[in-house]
Motif scaffolding. Structure first.
Motif, PDB file in Angstrom:
ATOM      1  N   UNK A  60       1.019  -1.211  -0.239  1.00  0.00           N
ATOM      2  CA  UNK A  60      -0.380  -0.276   0.187  1.00  0.00           C
ATOM      3  C   UNK A  60       0.829   1.057   0.118  1.00  0.00           C
ATOM      4  N   UNK A  61       1.568   0.839   0.539  1.00  0.00           N
ATOM      5  CA  UNK A  61       3.284   2.793   0.585  1.00  0.00           C
ATOM      6  C   UNK A  61       3.586   2.535  -0.776  1.00  0.00           C
ATOM      7  N   UNK A  62       3.272   1.649  -1.891  1.00  0.00           N
ATOM      8  CA  UNK A  62       4.260   1.223  -2.818  1.00  0.00           C
ATOM      9  C   UNK A  62       3.155   1.600  -3.873  1.00  0.00           C
ATOM     10  N   UNK A  63       1.863   2.041  -3.806  1.00  0.00           N
ATOM     11  CA  UNK A  63       0.613   1.766  -4.675  1.00  0.00           C
ATOM     12  C   UNK A  63       0.585   2.355  -6.240  1.00  0.00           C
ATOM     13  N   UNK A  64       1.525   3.886  -5.930  1.00  0.00           N
ATOM     14  CA  UNK A  64       1.785   4.794  -7.009  1.00  0.00           C
ATOM     15  C   UNK A  64       3.086   4.250  -8.072  1.00  0.00           C
ATOM     16  N   UNK A  65       4.188   3.424  -7.338  1.00  0.00           N
ATOM     17  CA  UNK A  65       4.690   3.377  -7.949  1.00  0.00           C
ATOM     18  C   UNK A  65       4.590   1.696  -9.516  1.00  0.00           C
ATOM     19  N   UNK A  66       3.072   1.353  -9.171  1.00  0.00           N
ATOM     20  CA  UNK A  66       2.594   0.596 -10.126  1.00  0.00           C
ATOM     21  C   UNK A  66       3.869  -0.809 -10.624  1.00  0.00           C
ATOM     22  N   UNK A  67       3.124  -1.051 -11.696  1.00  0.00           N
ATOM     23  CA  UNK A  67       3.672  -2.592 -11.484  1.00  0.00           C
ATOM     24  C   UNK A  67       5.633  -3.240 -11.251  1.00  0.00           C
ATOM     25  N   UNK A  68       6.278  -1.987 -11.388  1.00  0.00           N
ATOM     26  CA  UNK A  68       7.576  -2.069 -11.432  1.00  0.00           C
ATOM     27  C   UNK A  68       8.041  -2.165 -10.094  1.00  0.00           C
ATOM     28  N   UNK A  69       7.022  -1.383  -9.603  1.00  0.00           N
ATOM     29  CA  UNK A  69       7.259  -0.946  -7.816  1.00  0.00           C
ATOM     30  C   UNK A  69       6.469  -1.931  -7.207  1.00  0.00           C
ATOM     31  N   UNK A  70       5.985  -2.766  -7.491  1.00  0.00           N
ATOM     32  CA  UNK A  70       5.556  -3.817  -7.106  1.00  0.00           C
ATOM     33  C   UNK A  70       6.377  -5.116  -6.793  1.00  0.00           C
ATOM     34  N   UNK A  71       7.329  -5.291  -8.616  1.00  0.00           N
ATOM     35  CA  UNK A  71       8.402  -6.084  -9.029  1.00  0.00           C
ATOM     36  C   UNK A  71       9.920  -6.130  -8.249  1.00  0.00           C
ATOM     37  N   UNK A  72       9.639  -4.841  -7.944  1.00  0.00           N
ATOM     38  CA  UNK A  72      10.594  -4.929  -7.280  1.00  0.00           C
ATOM     39  C   UNK A  72      10.618  -5.137  -5.924  1.00  0.00           C
ATOM     40  N   UNK A  73       9.650  -4.585  -5.285  1.00  0.00           N
ATOM     41  CA  UNK A  73       9.619  -4.618  -3.944  1.00  0.00           C
ATOM     42  C   UNK A  73       9.573  -6.994  -3.557  1.00  0.00           C
ATOM     43  N   UNK A  74       8.912  -6.915  -4.860  1.00  0.00           N
ATOM     44  CA  UNK A  74       8.473  -8.680  -4.400  1.00  0.00           C
ATOM     45  C   UNK A  74      10.408  -9.170  -4.651  1.00  0.00           C
ATOM     46  N   UNK A  75      11.116  -8.786  -5.358  1.00  0.00           N
ATOM     47  CA  UNK A  75      12.261  -9.123  -5.458  1.00  0.00           C
ATOM     48  C   UNK A  75      13.125  -9.422  -4.561  1.00  0.00           C
ATOM     49  N   UNK A  76      12.974  -7.658  -3.411  1.00  0.00           N
ATOM     50  CA  UNK A  76      14.455  -8.004  -2.809  1.00  0.00           C
ATOM     51  C   UNK A  76      13.552  -7.975  -1.256  1.00  0.00           C
ATOM     52  N   UNK A  77      12.135  -8.462  -1.598  1.00  0.00           N
ATOM     53  CA  UNK A  77      11.512  -9.302   0.015  1.00  0.00           C
ATOM     54  C   UNK A  77      12.103 -10.707  -0.257  1.00  0.00           C
ATOM     55  N   UNK A  78      11.626 -11.556  -1.342  1.00  0.00           N
ATOM     56  CA  UNK A  78      12.621 -12.808  -1.696  1.00  0.00           C
ATOM     57  C   UNK A  78      13.496 -12.844  -1.475  1.00  0.00           C
ATOM     58  N   UNK A  79      14.578 -11.814  -1.951  1.00  0.00           N
ATOM     59  CA  UNK A  79      15.878 -12.548  -1.164  1.00  0.00           C
ATOM     60  C   UNK A  79      16.246 -12.134  -0.224  1.00  0.00           C
ATOM     61  N   UNK A  80      15.280 -10.847   0.431  1.00  0.00           N
ATOM     62  CA  UNK A  80      15.501 -10.529   2.078  1.00  0.00           C
ATOM     63  C   UNK A  80      14.853 -12.018   3.072  1.00  0.00           C
ATOM     64  N   UNK A  81      13.496 -12.669   2.867  1.00  0.00           N
ATOM     65  CA  UNK A  81      13.504 -13.707   3.200  1.00  0.00           C
ATOM     66  C   UNK A  81      14.136 -14.666   3.062  1.00  0.00           C
ATOM     67  N   UNK A  82      14.309 -15.586   2.461  1.00  0.00           N
ATOM     68  CA  UNK A  82      15.654 -16.326   1.855  1.00  0.00           C
ATOM     69  C   UNK A  82      16.077 -16.349   2.695  1.00  0.00           C
ATOM     70  N   UNK A  83      17.177 -15.716   2.576  1.00  0.00           N
ATOM     71  CA  UNK A  83      18.588 -15.247   3.600  1.00  0.00           C
ATOM     72  C   UNK A  83      17.920 -14.954   5.184  1.00  0.00           C
ATOM     73  N   UNK A  84      17.345 -14.187   5.563  1.00  0.00           N
ATOM     74  CA  UNK A  84      17.230 -14.607   6.921  1.00  0.00           C
ATOM     75  C   UNK A  84      16.223 -15.761   7.155  1.00  0.00           C
ATOM     76  N   UNK A  85      15.679 -16.687   6.911  1.00  0.00           N
ATOM     77  CA  UNK A  85      15.271 -17.580   7.171  1.00  0.00           C
ATOM     78  C   UNK A  85      16.534 -18.583   6.878  1.00  0.00           C
ATOM     79  N   UNK A  86      17.743 -18.440   5.674  1.00  0.00           N
ATOM     80  CA  UNK A  86      18.883 -19.791   5.987  1.00  0.00           C
ATOM     81  C   UNK A  86      19.542 -19.678   6.823  1.00  0.00           C
TER      82      UNK A  86
END
Length: 96
Positions: A60-86
């Protein structure tokens, strides 16, 4: 549909940054030493889940960024989450 996109991009972000082997060229299998041998897709599934959770929590904080914002947010979220759990898994399983 946003969650499907977040899952796919989070799945791709689990192995970032790519770590090249130092001895023999090439990328290798992309799994790395952090995941157990009997569970190769663990990091990928956790990356997808972390991508979805990041979009749910911070989207909701990045709703104005559109699809590119969602893609960037999900990419770095996936990287961070996987690194955190490992990292947590290594911390718990290593005994000194």
């Amino acid at each position: 549909m946003d969650y499907v996109l977040a899952a796919i991009v989070g799945w791709c972000g689990f192995g970032w940054p790519i770590r090249f082997p130092r001895v023999s060229g090439g990328i290798g299998d992309g799994i790395g030493p952090d995941w157990p041998d009997n569970c190769p897709p663990c990091g990928q599934f956790l990356g997808a889940l972390a991508g979805i959770l990041t979009v749910i929590i911070l989207g909701s904080h990045f709703a104005d960024a559109g699809m590119l914002g969602t893609v960037t947010l999900a990419f770095f979220g996936g990287s961070f989450g996987s690194s955190l759990v490992s990292g947590l898994g290594r911390m718990v399983t290593r005994s000194k």
